[in-house]
Enzyme design. Sequence first.
Site, PDB file in Angstrom:
ATOM      1  CG  ASP A 158      19.358  33.325  38.539  1.00 37.09           C
ATOM      2  OD1 ASP A 158      19.614  34.552  38.565  1.00 37.09           O
ATOM      3  OD2 ASP A 158      19.232  32.484  37.945  1.00 37.09           O
ATOM      4  CG  ASP A 192      20.270  33.158  32.954  1.00 39.46           C
ATOM      5  OD1 ASP A 192      19.729  32.454  33.571  1.00 39.46           O
ATOM      6  OD2 ASP A 192      20.459  34.465  32.958  1.00 39.46           O
ATOM      7  CG  HIS A 214      24.104  32.634  35.953  1.00 41.74           C
ATOM      8  ND1 HIS A 214      23.854  31.361  36.756  1.00 41.74           N
ATOM      9  CD2 HIS A 214      22.790  33.176  35.535  1.00 41.74           C
ATOM     10  CE1 HIS A 214      22.612  31.253  36.581  1.00 41.74           C
ATOM     11  NE2 HIS A 214      21.709  32.134  35.940  1.00 41.74           N
ATOM     12  CG  HIS A 263      19.588  29.041  35.167  1.00 40.87           C
ATOM     13  ND1 HIS A 263      19.057  30.277  35.471  1.00 40.87           N
ATOM     14  CD2 HIS A 263      18.762  27.973  35.534  1.00 40.87           C
ATOM     15  CE1 HIS A 263      17.896  29.709  36.338  1.00 40.87           C
ATOM     16  NE2 HIS A 263      17.378  28.646  36.036  1.00 40.87           N
ATOM     17  CG  MET A 265      14.607  29.870  39.792  1.00 38.98           C
ATOM     18  SD  MET A 265      16.022  30.788  39.045  1.00 38.98           S
ATOM     19  CE  MET A 265      15.333  32.424  38.470  1.00 38.98           C
ATOM     20  CB  SER A 293      23.077  37.234  35.185  1.00 38.47           C
ATOM     21  OG  SER A 293      22.114  36.639  34.241  1.00 38.47           O
ATOM     22  CG  MET A 334      15.490  29.058  33.025  1.00 39.36           C
ATOM     23  SD  MET A 334      15.556  30.919  33.220  1.00 39.36           S
ATOM     24  CE  MET A 334      17.151  30.846  32.564  1.00 39.36           C
ATOM     25  CG  MET A 394      15.829  31.889  28.912  1.00 35.88           C
ATOM     26  SD  MET A 394      15.115  33.283  29.369  1.00 35.88           S
ATOM     27  CE  MET A 394      16.092  33.920  30.789  1.00 35.88           C
TER      28      MET A 394
HETATM   29  C1  DX5 Z   1      16.131  35.019  35.300  1.00 35.35           C
HETATM   30  C2  DX5 Z   1      17.436  34.504  35.021  1.00 35.35           C
HETATM   31  C3  DX5 Z   1      18.631  35.416  36.086  1.00 35.35           C
HETATM   32  C4  DX5 Z   1      18.696  36.777  35.602  1.00 35.35           C
HETATM   33  C5  DX5 Z   1      19.139  37.625  36.883  1.00 35.35           C
HETATM   34  O1  DX5 Z   1      15.503  34.120  34.728  1.00 35.35           O
HETATM   35  O2  DX5 Z   1      17.759  33.299  35.690  1.00 35.35           O
HETATM   36  O3  DX5 Z   1      19.987  34.797  36.019  1.00 35.35           O
HETATM   37  O4  DX5 Z   1      19.659  37.001  34.621  1.00 35.35           O
HETATM   38  O5  DX5 Z   1      19.217  38.875  36.503  1.00 35.35           O
HETATM   39  P1  DX5 Z   1      18.982  39.996  37.781  1.00 35.35           P
HETATM   40  O6  DX5 Z   1      20.210  39.709  38.694  1.00 35.35           O
HETATM   41  O7  DX5 Z   1      18.769  41.454  37.006  1.00 35.35           O
HETATM   42  O8  DX5 Z   1      17.636  39.992  38.597  1.00 35.35           O
HETATM   43 ZN    ZN Z   2      19.725  32.297  35.593  1.00 38.59          ZN
END
Ligand code: DX5
Ligand code: ZN
Length: 230
Positions: free
Chosen positions: A181, A36, A34, A72, A147, A9, A74, A38
């Site tokens: 994740d 993220d 990955h 991903h 999740m 990630s 969000m 948001m």
């Molecule tokens: C959280 C994200 C994850 C996050 C995971 O909302 O979707 O992808 O980066 O990080 P770790 O592996 O540190 O839990």
């Molecule tokens: Zn994620």
Amino acid sequence: MVKPKIAPSMLSSDFANLASEAERMVRCGADWLHMDIMFILYYNSHFVPNLTIGAPVIESLRKHTDAYLDCHLMVTNPLDYVEPLGKAGASGFTFHVEVSKDNWRELVQKIKSKGMKPGVSLKPGTPIEEVYPLLEDENPVELVLVMTVEPGFGGQKFMPEMMDKVRILRQKYPSLDIEVDGGLGPSTIDMAASAGANCIVAGSSVFGAPDPAHVISLLHKRVEQELQIN
Ligand code: DX5
Ligand code: ZN
């Protein structure tokens, strides 16, 4: 037959050096990266209490890497980002079922038409049944992201009780890409792999390790092992 996909990630990477961080992860054996995404859309109406990256960053990163960019989303309005992310060079587009009750069919169709792989994600409090219609449709999603923490931040504690969702999904859909994740790493991979997850997102456990290649290879081998048994 599903394949192991280890996806560091990039939320845990050094954002100021995203291109070299991406290259480093690929060199360390990452299958996917990955990303993220948001956003806070309206004052008081956000999906997660954090802001990360958007299509302009994906577009810049795409100029430096051929890697599979596993996005991903969000956000409360994923439909608005299909076009920009498709243009930017995203590979996978995973939206949340909680915000797509009314338009998931349109979303899946648009994501595919832009050449991306459609996925659906669900928060810890959302029952697994909510994704079934999206898997059983004539134009189905191709990945389910379960999740294993509340979305929003890296570095949280893995929720083992989410493995029931993974187990049920794997039993029902043997050839589905099932991604987990949140809180994944050497100490939690056994639970995820034996439940049937094949795509593993790992942020802090990879970026925080002295030897990220070793962690990625360990996660990969554990998933591989499970896929061979079954
Ligand atoms: C959280 C994200 C994850 C996050 C995971 O909302 O979707 O992808 O980066 O990080 P770790 O592996 O540190 O839990
Ligand atoms: Zn994620």
